[in-house]
Design an enzyme around this catalytic site. Structure first.
Site, mmCIF file in Angstrom:
data_model
loop_
_atom_site.group_PDB
_atom_site.id
_atom_site.type_symbol
_atom_site.label_atom_id
_atom_site.label_comp_id
_atom_site.label_asym_id
_atom_site.label_seq_id
_atom_site.Cartn_x
_atom_site.Cartn_y
_atom_site.Cartn_z
ATOM 1 N N SER A 233 0.832 -1.194 0.000
ATOM 2 C CA SER A 233 0.000 0.000 0.000
ATOM 3 C C SER A 233 0.866 1.243 0.000
ATOM 4 O O SER A 233 1.936 1.278 0.606
ATOM 5 C CB SER A 233 -0.920 -0.039 1.220
ATOM 6 O OG SER A 233 -0.787 1.138 1.974
ATOM 7 N N LYS A 234 0.374 2.259 -0.721
ATOM 8 C CA LYS A 234 1.121 3.515 -0.814
ATOM 9 C C LYS A 234 1.331 4.133 0.560
ATOM 10 O O LYS A 234 2.292 4.842 0.785
ATOM 11 C CB LYS A 234 0.323 4.519 -1.650
ATOM 12 C CG LYS A 234 0.238 4.130 -3.090
ATOM 13 C CD LYS A 234 -0.541 5.138 -3.899
ATOM 14 C CE LYS A 234 -0.794 4.482 -5.241
ATOM 15 N NZ LYS A 234 -1.517 5.238 -6.203
ATOM 16 N N ARG A 235 0.368 3.902 1.450
ATOM 17 C CA ARG A 235 0.465 4.534 2.756
ATOM 18 C C ARG A 235 1.479 3.834 3.656
ATOM 19 O O ARG A 235 2.172 4.465 4.425
ATOM 20 C CB ARG A 235 -0.905 4.581 3.438
ATOM 21 C CG ARG A 235 -1.753 5.727 2.944
ATOM 22 C CD ARG A 235 -3.197 5.568 3.349
ATOM 23 N NE ARG A 235 -3.808 4.427 2.695
ATOM 24 C CZ ARG A 235 -4.214 4.450 1.408
ATOM 25 N NH1 ARG A 235 -4.065 5.533 0.683
ATOM 26 N NH2 ARG A 235 -4.749 3.381 0.867
#
Ligand code: GLU
Length: 467
Positions: A233-235
């Site tokens: 995930s980008k986060r």
């Protein structure tokens, strides 16, 4: 092998992700090995989420990776007319209908425990177009089977797919329709994309049937997961190709590593050239288990390729990083960097580390105070003796420097290794780095002596150490 027309169809809604790079790579390889075409399509119908700079990011990432496309970029935003024609066709054959239900109205109608999704309320209301009305596809009441090259036959049972929207009430055609129209118009033979698109694939199959077009074959790639087995995930995770580029990961190191996430060559081999990958890649060996994107392993791949690369290739690949340390200011500096890099490259995992380790040759080092604190009390007199020995040494080259410091160490009653530590710190500002004697030769006598003197002065200012 028949020529495959494949497409890579990113949506410009964020940084270019390593998962997208893998999808692009597989498509590119299939096009190259089959003598087909690799088509770049930009899925930019979602006006709220698209940004033009993300489009630039996609193009620049693909160019950097060397994944050149044969057709496109095709912008979905320029093809809205084609999608409207398809919507008209669905409407004319009664396979789509207008609907004015809001989500709240649908929810309010539902008895407790009813399955989620649209309830078909407007199916037979014969509404015409109008403000607030979306066009829905009339999903037939039967099972839909998707044949997937990775997963086999996947059955979506009757009733599990709602009458989905193909044109929003704003008039914007949705991806599910646009994708089908484009795959047909560009004669796509194989759709190779991320697993997250599998749930929309039965909708594509139904739309192809309704429009009487032939669907491409499908292959859905496994998810990439992190060490906790969570979907990348980008986060949470470092996933932007741009970040790896800035760190100084070589494009082929990244692609070679990604090639092995979700595909297996069927042996222990790990390193492939572009040509070898094109030769060896086999759709039949795609894997469905999630693949662990292990940054440490990626950096190990990069280390392998850095150690193999020529100095000129490294300079080109890390141009901005080396420019930032002043190494490319003139030809003399560049040529000293060329000589230093073979000493540095086997010791680093990224070009950013290579630049950090090369910096001493072009910039006065800042010796960190805490490192100075760790030096033994004799350091100051050792440095003075080294300064004397090196000031008259002829020639000032790696072999003579080593011989001279070896003699000095034994006359000081210490080891060469112990003597090197303060000299390395004084001249390079760090405790680890390239082989010291060659580094000093490249640095030259004048700079070496000046840096030894500077540290001697600092040690003098430190005073005797408290026991
Ligand atoms: N635009 C979609 C995405 O970026 C890809 C769709 C497809 O490959 O069909 O996830």
């Amino acid at each position: 092998m028949a020529p495959e027309r494949v497409r890579f169809a990113p949506s410009p809604t964020g940084m270019f992700h390593v998962g997208s790079a893998r999808t692009a790579l597989y498509n590119w390889v299939v096009a190259r090995q089959s003598g087909g075409a690799f088509i770049l399509r930009i899925d930019d119908t979602d006006e709220e989420r698209n940004r033009e700079d993300w489009v630039d990011g996609i193009l620049s990432a693909l160019r950097w990776l060397g994944l050149t496309w044969d057709e496109g970029p095709i912008r979905q935003s320029s093809r809205l007319e084609r999608y409207r024609e398809a919507a008209e066709k669905l409407l004319a054959s009664n396979q789509a209908y207008w609907c004015d239900c809001t989500r709240a109205a649908v929810d309010a109608r539902k008895p407790p425990g009813a399955p989620p999704g649209y309830d078909g309320f407007c199916r037979d209301r014969n509404l015409g177009p109008g403000p607030g009305r979306a066009l829905r596809f009339r999903v037939p009441d039967r099972d839909v089977v998707v044949e997937d090259l990775v997963r086999g036959s996947v059955t979506f049972p009757a009733g599990s797919i709602e009458d989905f929207i193909v044109v929003k009430s704003s008039g914007q055609p949705l991806y599910v329709l646009a994708n089908v129209v484009d795959d047909v118009d560009f004669a796509i033979t194989l759709v190779l994309r991320a697993e997250e698109h599998l749930p929309t694939t039965p909708k594509a199959v139904l739309l192809h049937e309704a429009l009487a077009t032939t669907p491409p074959r499908f292959a859905h790639l496994s998810f990439l997961v992190n060490a906790q087995r969570q979907k990348l995930s980008k986060r949470r995770d470092r996933v932007a190709v741009e970040d790896y580029r800035a760190l100084g990961v070589l494009p082929w190191a990244l692609l070679n590593y990604l090639a092995l996430l979700g595909w297996s060559p069927g042996g222990d081999e790990e390193f492939f050239s572009r040509e070898e990958l094109i030769e060896r890649f086999d759709l039949a060996r795609l894997q469905h288990a999630p693949a662990f994107f292990d940054e440490r392993k990626l950096l190990a791949f990069n280390q392998h390729y850095l150690a193999e690369a020529s100095s000129e290739d490294l300079i080109e690949a890390g141009h901005d990083l080396f420019a930032a340390i002043g190494a490319l200011d003139d030809e003399d500096r560049r040529s000293r960097l060329r000589e230093l890099l073979p000493l540095v490259a086997p010791r680093v995992r990224t070009l950013a580390e290579a630049a950090a380790m090369s910096r001493f040759l072009f910039r006065e080092p800042e010796v960190p105070a805490d490192e100075v604190e760790t030096l033994p009390p004799e350091a100051s007199s050792w440095l003075g003796a080294a300064e004397d020995a090196l000031s008259t040494l002829e020639p000032f080259d790696a072999a003579s420097i080593e011989a001279s410091l070896r003699r000095l160490a034994s006359s000081l009653g210490t080891t060469l290794r112990a003597l090197q530590a303060p000299i390395r710190l004084a001249t390079t500002g760090a405790r680890v780095g390239p082989p010291l004697f060659a580094a000093l030769e490249l640095l030259g006598r004048a700079a070496t002596l000046r840096r030894l003197e500077r540290l001697i002065e600092r040690l003098g200012a430190r005073g005797p150490r408290a026991e």
